[in-house]
Design an enzyme around this catalytic site. Structure first.
Site, short mmCIF file in Angstrom:
data_model
loop_
_atom_site.label_atom_id
_atom_site.label_comp_id
_atom_site.label_asym_id
_atom_site.label_seq_id
_atom_site.Cartn_x
_atom_site.Cartn_y
_atom_site.Cartn_z
N ASN A 9 0.77 -1.12 0.06
CA ASN A 9 -0.10 -0.06 -0.04
C ASN A 9 0.93 1.14 0.01
O ASN A 9 1.51 1.49 1.07
CB ASN A 9 -0.87 0.10 1.35
CG ASN A 9 -1.76 1.03 1.44
OD1 ASN A 9 -1.81 2.36 0.49
ND2 ASN A 9 -2.25 1.34 2.76
N LYS A 11 0.09 4.21 -0.08
CA LYS A 11 -0.39 5.36 0.21
C LYS A 11 -0.49 6.74 -0.41
O LYS A 11 -0.40 6.27 -1.64
CB LYS A 11 -0.10 5.65 1.75
CG LYS A 11 -0.05 4.38 2.70
CD LYS A 11 0.17 4.63 4.03
CE LYS A 11 0.20 3.50 4.93
NZ LYS A 11 0.26 3.74 6.12
N HIS A 93 -9.45 1.45 4.72
CA HIS A 93 -8.09 1.63 5.43
C HIS A 93 -8.31 2.35 6.81
O HIS A 93 -9.32 3.50 6.48
CB HIS A 93 -7.06 2.12 4.50
CG HIS A 93 -5.58 2.07 5.06
ND1 HIS A 93 -5.51 3.02 6.29
CD2 HIS A 93 -4.69 1.28 5.05
CE1 HIS A 93 -3.93 2.63 6.68
NE2 HIS A 93 -3.58 1.50 5.88
N GLU A 95 -6.78 5.07 8.02
CA GLU A 95 -6.45 6.37 7.61
C GLU A 95 -7.79 6.94 6.95
O GLU A 95 -8.12 8.09 7.29
CB GLU A 95 -5.22 6.48 6.70
CG GLU A 95 -4.01 6.43 7.31
CD GLU A 95 -2.76 5.51 6.67
OE1 GLU A 95 -2.69 5.66 5.25
OE2 GLU A 95 -1.89 5.14 7.45
N GLU A 165 -5.07 -4.66 10.62
CA GLU A 165 -4.17 -3.84 10.86
C GLU A 165 -4.40 -2.73 12.15
O GLU A 165 -5.40 -1.98 12.14
CB GLU A 165 -4.03 -2.73 9.70
CG GLU A 165 -3.76 -3.32 8.32
CD GLU A 165 -3.33 -2.43 7.31
OE1 GLU A 165 -2.10 -2.75 6.84
OE2 GLU A 165 -3.85 -1.35 7.25
N GLY A 171 2.70 2.62 10.57
CA GLY A 171 3.65 3.57 10.50
C GLY A 171 4.44 3.75 11.75
O GLY A 171 5.03 4.91 12.01
N SER A 211 3.48 -1.83 10.36
CA SER A 211 4.87 -1.91 10.61
C SER A 211 5.45 -3.37 10.20
O SER A 211 6.39 -3.71 10.93
CB SER A 211 5.29 -1.58 11.89
OG SER A 211 4.84 -0.17 12.16
P1 PGA Z 1 2.95 0.33 7.55
O1 PGA Z 1 1.57 0.64 6.90
O2 PGA Z 1 3.68 -0.77 7.08
O3 PGA Z 1 3.67 1.53 7.00
O4 PGA Z 1 2.83 0.41 9.06
C1 PGA Z 1 0.76 -0.41 6.75
C2 PGA Z 1 -0.74 -0.09 6.14
O5 PGA Z 1 -1.36 1.06 6.38
O6 PGA Z 1 -1.23 -0.66 5.45
#
Ligand code: PGA
Length: 250
Positions: A9, A11, A93, A95, A165, A171, A211
């Site tokens: 992803n 983003k 997601h 976010e 997640e 992140g 992460s």
């Molecule tokens: P990350 O994000 O691997 O940077 O923690 C995962 C995601 O949001 O799908």
């Protein structure tokens, strides 16, 4: 047996030149017994189709609007995605839930639209740090899975992917432990069983995200209910993303 799935992803990262460079670096990947998917921004999907069509890499979108066409300024329809060769679409997601106010109901409509278009939804679910501290992880995740998949049918389960997640791990540089992730992914599979029955529960794939990198992917993949990973930051580094995929193939 479920085939492992590694999905990236990006983003809101990657302008045209950066996307091009990353696709070129990824095109070196060797196929194997796992699926590899990248979800770049909408603006790089045509380039993905051009660069990745002759590789084992599949591509998808990070979002979609659940309508066929019309007065939805700024939105992208499922058919627009499939016309660019997208086979996948991330739905819900955290976010988007948090920053853009997406509700379970809206996400459910997106999952349905993705399935209707013949694509595979990656439904993201997960609790915040507060919800975990308050002992609400199971109820939050169960609600998000049940609501998100309410309009899906058992015979579509092979196309369903749920990504667990935890919001606090995204992140953060600090992933959940494999045991923490397995516990919740196990609940998700039980939830799929209650919704769709045994065959569906054993064929749907469940990913962990938050992460994930080359240092911890093997731990997650060794858990019985974790079939792969949804990867943000590390999916922008071609070497690391390929190395994660190589671990999943092995
Ligand atoms: P990350 O994000 O691997 O940077 O923690 C995962 C995601 O949001 O799908």
């Amino acid at each position: 047996m479920r085939r492992p799935l590694i999905a990236g992803n990006w983003k809101m990262n990657g302008d045209a030149a950066e996307a091009d460079a990353l696709f070129r670096a990824l095109a070196a990947v060797r196929p194997g017994g796992a699926d590899l998917v990248v979800c770049p921004p909408f603006t790089a999907l045509a380039a993905a189709q051009q660069s990745l069509s002759d590789t084992c890499i599949q591509w998808g979108a990070q979002n979609v609007y659940p309508a066929a066409s019309g007065a939805y300024t700024g939105e992208i329809s499922p058919a627009m995605l499939t016309s660019l060769g997208c086979r996948w679409c991330i739905c819900g997601h955290s976010e988007r839930r948090q920053l853009l106010g997406e509700t379970d109901d809206f996400i459910r409509r997106k999952v349905r639209a993705v399935l209707d278009a013949g694509m595979m939804p990656i439904l993201c679910v997960g609790e915040t740090a507060d919800e975990r501290r308050g002992g609400r992880t199971a109820s939050v995740v169960q609600r998000e899975v049940e609501e998100g998949l309410r309009d899906a049918a058992a015979d579509e389960a092979a196309r369903l992917v749920v990504a667990y997640e935890p919001v606090w791990a995204i992140g953060a540089g600090q992933a959940a432990t494999a045991a923490e992730a397995q516990e919740v992914c196990g609940w998700i599979r039980e939830c799929l069983f209650r919704l769709f029955g045994q065959d569906a529960a054993s064929s749907a794939r469940i990913l962990y995200g938050g992460s994930v990198g080359q240092g911890n992917i093997a731990d997650f993949l060794s858990e019985p209910d974790i079939d792969g990973a949804l990867i943000g930051g590390a999916s922008l580094r071609a070497d690391e993303f390929i190395s994660i995929y190589d671990t999943a193939k092995a």
